[in-house]
Design an enzyme around this catalytic site. Structure first.
Site, PDB file in Angstrom:
ATOM      1  N   ARG A 144       0.854  -1.182   0.000  1.00  0.00           N
ATOM      2  CA  ARG A 144       0.000   0.000   0.000  1.00  0.00           C
ATOM      3  C   ARG A 144       0.893   1.235   0.000  1.00  0.00           C
ATOM      4  O   ARG A 144       2.011   1.208   0.523  1.00  0.00           O
ATOM      5  CB  ARG A 144      -0.891   0.034   1.257  1.00  0.00           C
ATOM      6  CG  ARG A 144      -2.072  -0.922   1.214  1.00  0.00           C
ATOM      7  CD  ARG A 144      -3.138  -0.497   0.211  1.00  0.00           C
ATOM      8  NE  ARG A 144      -4.302  -1.371   0.213  1.00  0.00           N
ATOM      9  CZ  ARG A 144      -4.511  -2.374  -0.648  1.00  0.00           C
ATOM     10  NH1 ARG A 144      -3.634  -2.634  -1.602  1.00  0.00           N
ATOM     11  NH2 ARG A 144      -5.609  -3.110  -0.565  1.00  0.00           N
TER      12      ARG A 144
ATOM     13  N   HIS B 274      -1.850   0.842  -9.550  1.00  0.00           N
ATOM     14  CA  HIS B 274      -2.493  -0.094  -8.623  1.00  0.00           C
ATOM     15  C   HIS B 274      -3.175  -1.224  -9.394  1.00  0.00           C
ATOM     16  O   HIS B 274      -4.365  -1.487  -9.202  1.00  0.00           O
ATOM     17  CB  HIS B 274      -3.486   0.629  -7.702  1.00  0.00           C
ATOM     18  CG  HIS B 274      -3.880  -0.200  -6.511  1.00  0.00           C
ATOM     19  ND1 HIS B 274      -4.251   0.354  -5.298  1.00  0.00           N
ATOM     20  CD2 HIS B 274      -3.960  -1.549  -6.333  1.00  0.00           C
ATOM     21  CE1 HIS B 274      -4.550  -0.622  -4.444  1.00  0.00           C
ATOM     22  NE2 HIS B 274      -4.379  -1.789  -5.056  1.00  0.00           N
TER      23      HIS B 274
HETATM   24  P1  NDP Z   1      -1.714 -11.807   4.312  1.00  0.00           P
HETATM   25  O1  NDP Z   1      -2.561 -11.353   5.426  1.00  0.00           O
HETATM   26  O2  NDP Z   1      -1.869 -13.191   3.791  1.00  0.00           O
HETATM   27  O3  NDP Z   1      -0.163 -11.634   4.714  1.00  0.00           O
HETATM   28  C1  NDP Z   1       0.310 -10.532   5.411  1.00  0.00           C
HETATM   29  C2  NDP Z   1       1.748 -10.779   5.804  1.00  0.00           C
HETATM   30  O4  NDP Z   1       2.278  -9.583   6.396  1.00  0.00           O
HETATM   31  C3  NDP Z   1       1.909 -11.906   6.837  1.00  0.00           C
HETATM   32  O5  NDP Z   1       3.054 -12.671   6.533  1.00  0.00           O
HETATM   33  C4  NDP Z   1       2.128 -11.126   8.143  1.00  0.00           C
HETATM   34  O6  NDP Z   1       2.930 -11.809   9.099  1.00  0.00           O
HETATM   35  C5  NDP Z   1       2.890  -9.914   7.635  1.00  0.00           C
HETATM   36  N1  NDP Z   1       2.772  -8.799   8.578  1.00  0.00           N
HETATM   37  C6  NDP Z   1       1.653  -8.120   8.947  1.00  0.00           C
HETATM   38  N2  NDP Z   1       1.958  -7.185   9.867  1.00  0.00           N
HETATM   39  C7  NDP Z   1       3.284  -7.276  10.088  1.00  0.00           C
HETATM   40  C8  NDP Z   1       4.183  -6.607  10.951  1.00  0.00           C
HETATM   41  N3  NDP Z   1       3.772  -5.625  11.771  1.00  0.00           N
HETATM   42  N4  NDP Z   1       5.481  -6.974  10.941  1.00  0.00           N
HETATM   43  C9  NDP Z   1       5.907  -7.974  10.122  1.00  0.00           C
HETATM   44  N5  NDP Z   1       5.104  -8.666   9.275  1.00  0.00           N
HETATM   45  C10 NDP Z   1       3.801  -8.316   9.266  1.00  0.00           C
HETATM   46  O7  NDP Z   1      -1.905 -10.738   3.139  1.00  0.00           O
HETATM   47  P2  NDP Z   1      -1.771 -10.960   1.558  1.00  0.00           P
HETATM   48  O8  NDP Z   1      -0.467 -11.592   1.282  1.00  0.00           O
HETATM   49  O9  NDP Z   1      -2.987 -11.599   1.020  1.00  0.00           O
HETATM   50  O10 NDP Z   1      -1.801  -9.416   1.047  1.00  0.00           O
HETATM   51  C11 NDP Z   1      -0.853  -8.489   1.499  1.00  0.00           C
HETATM   52  C12 NDP Z   1      -1.201  -7.090   1.027  1.00  0.00           C
HETATM   53  O11 NDP Z   1      -0.963  -6.959  -0.363  1.00  0.00           O
HETATM   54  C13 NDP Z   1      -2.663  -6.676   1.177  1.00  0.00           C
HETATM   55  O12 NDP Z   1      -2.975  -6.327   2.498  1.00  0.00           O
HETATM   56  C14 NDP Z   1      -2.734  -5.476   0.238  1.00  0.00           C
HETATM   57  O13 NDP Z   1      -2.362  -4.302   0.917  1.00  0.00           O
HETATM   58  C15 NDP Z   1      -1.673  -5.813  -0.820  1.00  0.00           C
HETATM   59  N6  NDP Z   1      -2.285  -6.102  -2.133  1.00  0.00           N
HETATM   60  C16 NDP Z   1      -1.951  -5.291  -3.193  1.00  0.00           C
HETATM   61  C17 NDP Z   1      -2.461  -5.544  -4.447  1.00  0.00           C
HETATM   62  C18 NDP Z   1      -2.065  -4.706  -5.602  1.00  0.00           C
HETATM   63  O14 NDP Z   1      -2.645  -4.842  -6.688  1.00  0.00           O
HETATM   64  N7  NDP Z   1      -1.073  -3.836  -5.465  1.00  0.00           N
HETATM   65  C19 NDP Z   1      -3.381  -6.671  -4.683  1.00  0.00           C
HETATM   66  C20 NDP Z   1      -3.673  -7.443  -3.496  1.00  0.00           C
HETATM   67  C21 NDP Z   1      -3.135  -7.154  -2.278  1.00  0.00           C
HETATM   68  P3  NDP Z   1       2.424 -13.202   9.766  1.00  0.00           P
HETATM   69  O15 NDP Z   1       2.364 -14.198   8.612  1.00  0.00           O
HETATM   70  O16 NDP Z   1       3.481 -13.536  10.721  1.00  0.00           O
HETATM   71  O17 NDP Z   1       1.068 -12.904  10.336  1.00  0.00           O
HETATM   72  C1  OXD Z   2      -6.349  -5.772  -3.022  1.00  0.00           C
HETATM   73  C2  OXD Z   2      -5.896  -4.812  -4.049  1.00  0.00           C
HETATM   74  O1  OXD Z   2      -6.136  -5.510  -1.835  1.00  0.00           O
HETATM   75  O2  OXD Z   2      -6.265  -4.997  -5.236  1.00  0.00           O
HETATM   76  O3  OXD Z   2      -6.941  -6.798  -3.388  1.00  0.00           O
HETATM   77  O4  OXD Z   2      -5.148  -3.880  -3.733  1.00  0.00           O
END
Ligand code: NDP
Ligand code: OXD
Length: 309
Positions: free
Chosen positions: A224, A272
């Site tokens: 993000r 995005h």
């Molecule tokens: P998940 O919830 O599956 O994974 C999140 C990961 O981030 C986990 O490994 C988690 O750790 C880690 N995490 C969260 N908080 C912290 C912290 N404070 N310190 C260290 N690690 C942390 O999310 P997704 O993989 O499904 O998606 C991730 C993000 O990608 C979404 O939230 C969105 O913002 C972005 N996104 C962007 C898109 C785009 O088109 N640009 C499309 C889709 C998503 P742990 O495993 O230990 O809990």
């Molecule tokens: C999502 C994105 O969070 O598209 O799915 O950013």
């Protein structure tokens, strides 16, 4: 079941059609044609205006259009007793891996330099770096980060990850928690951010963390925009600390026309669209959650309000 759909980013008519195809019995309403708010059971939303969700007194499920839910949790009045589900979708995950691989390889194989040389009709042989000599570090090792990491291992890169909890993935060196962030950053030649935006991760790509990367590192942010302190990133690029950055997400979207990222020679901007939720692929999992709600079964892909993801 009455389902209210709200998004300014998604083709809501297409989503309504995809849901109706899966479940013709659903009573689908497109905001602002909500009807009686007390009748709304499910809200399918993306960045809803603050207060919208609270206005449905009998809401039983909040369903995000996407994987990230920061745009929903930004509403200070979100009714936290209502379960919040997000999207976890194979096509979206594959799309993110394509995006990250594309830009990792672009930097790794010096594609931008070669394109410049071509523009100048310059034939210049460039020494290649073996993938095994580059460390790609992935911040966020969840659904997306985990998939990306495995693809990068297959390509022969050294891969490191940083998450809250320790991970065990073949070929990936796992770092976890704030205490190990510095050790992680110090080895990353390419840093990929796939974190969710939470109070803990906001502004995490800052002057301090960028200064911990090896000189000449490259940054890819598809998490993000709020993860990046934009002025700090620009400073790191202009001071020759970073080789470049690919950015898919921004503090303010759409990126305003006079934003310096558009014309910065070291920045690649994408709008995005690293990965997307496609109605026909995602509608079945949304309908599945609605059926679960009707049958009193556990809702899947739940977000933890306390963690913020
Ligand atoms: P998940 O919830 O599956 O994974 C999140 C990961 O981030 C986990 O490994 C988690 O750790 C880690 N995490 C969260 N908080 C912290 C912290 N404070 N310190 C260290 N690690 C942390 O999310 P997704 O993989 O499904 O998606 C991730 C993000 O990608 C979404 O939230 C969105 O913002 C972005 N996104 C962007 C898109 C785009 O088109 N640009 C499309 C889709 C998503 P742990 O495993 O230990 O809990
Ligand atoms: C999502 C994105 O969070 O598209 O799915 O950013």
């Amino acid at each position: 079941m009455a389902v209210l759909i709200y998004s300014r980013n998604h083709p809501v008519e297409d989503w309504a059609a995809a849901l109706r195809k899966e479940a013709p019995d659903l009573d689908i309403r497109l905001h602002p044609q909500t009807g009686n708010p007390a009748e709304i059971d499910v809200a399918l939303v993306w960045k809803p205006p603050p207060g919208l969700l609270q206005s449905f007194p009998n809401l039983k499920l909040i369903q995000s259009f996407g994987a990230g839910v920061d745009g929903i949790l930004a509403d200070p009045n979100i009714p936290k007793h209502v379960p919040l589900a997000r999207v976890v979708d194979g096509r979206l995950t594959q799309g993110m891996s394509e995006y990250v691989l594309l830009h990792v390889l672009r930097f790794h194989r010096q594609v931008d330099t070669m394109a410049n040389n071509q523009r100048n009709r310059t034939w210049r042989w460039l020494p290649l770096v073996d993938a095994s000599e580059r460390v790609v570090g992935i911040m966020g090792m969840g659904t997306l980060g985990g998939h990306v990491a495995r693809k990068l291992v297959d390509f022969g890169f050294q891969v490191a990850s940083w998450s809250r909890g320790l991970k065990a993935v073949d070929g990936v060196t796992s770092f976890h928690g704030d205490d190990h962030l510095e050790g992680f950053l110090r080895i990353c030649n390419i840093l990929v951010c796939l974190l969710p935006l939470t109070p803990q991760t906001r502004g995490i790509i800052s002057r301090r963390t960028l200064s911990l990367l090896p000189r000449g590192a490259y940054v890819i942010n598809a998490g993000r925009g709020g993860h990046v302190v934009e002025a700090d990133l620009l400073h790191a690029l202009d001071s020759e600390w970073l080789s470049g950055a690919t950015l898919d997400v921004f503090n303010e979207e759409p990126l305003r026309p006079d934003h310096p990222f558009w014309t910065h020679p070291k920045v690649t901007v994408t709008p995005h669209n690293a990965a997307d939720s496609i109605p026909a692929h995602v509608a079945p999992q949304i309908v599945d959650n609605i059926r679960r709600l009707q049958q009193g079964l556990p809702i899947l892909r739940l977000v933890d309000y306390a963690r913020g993801y």
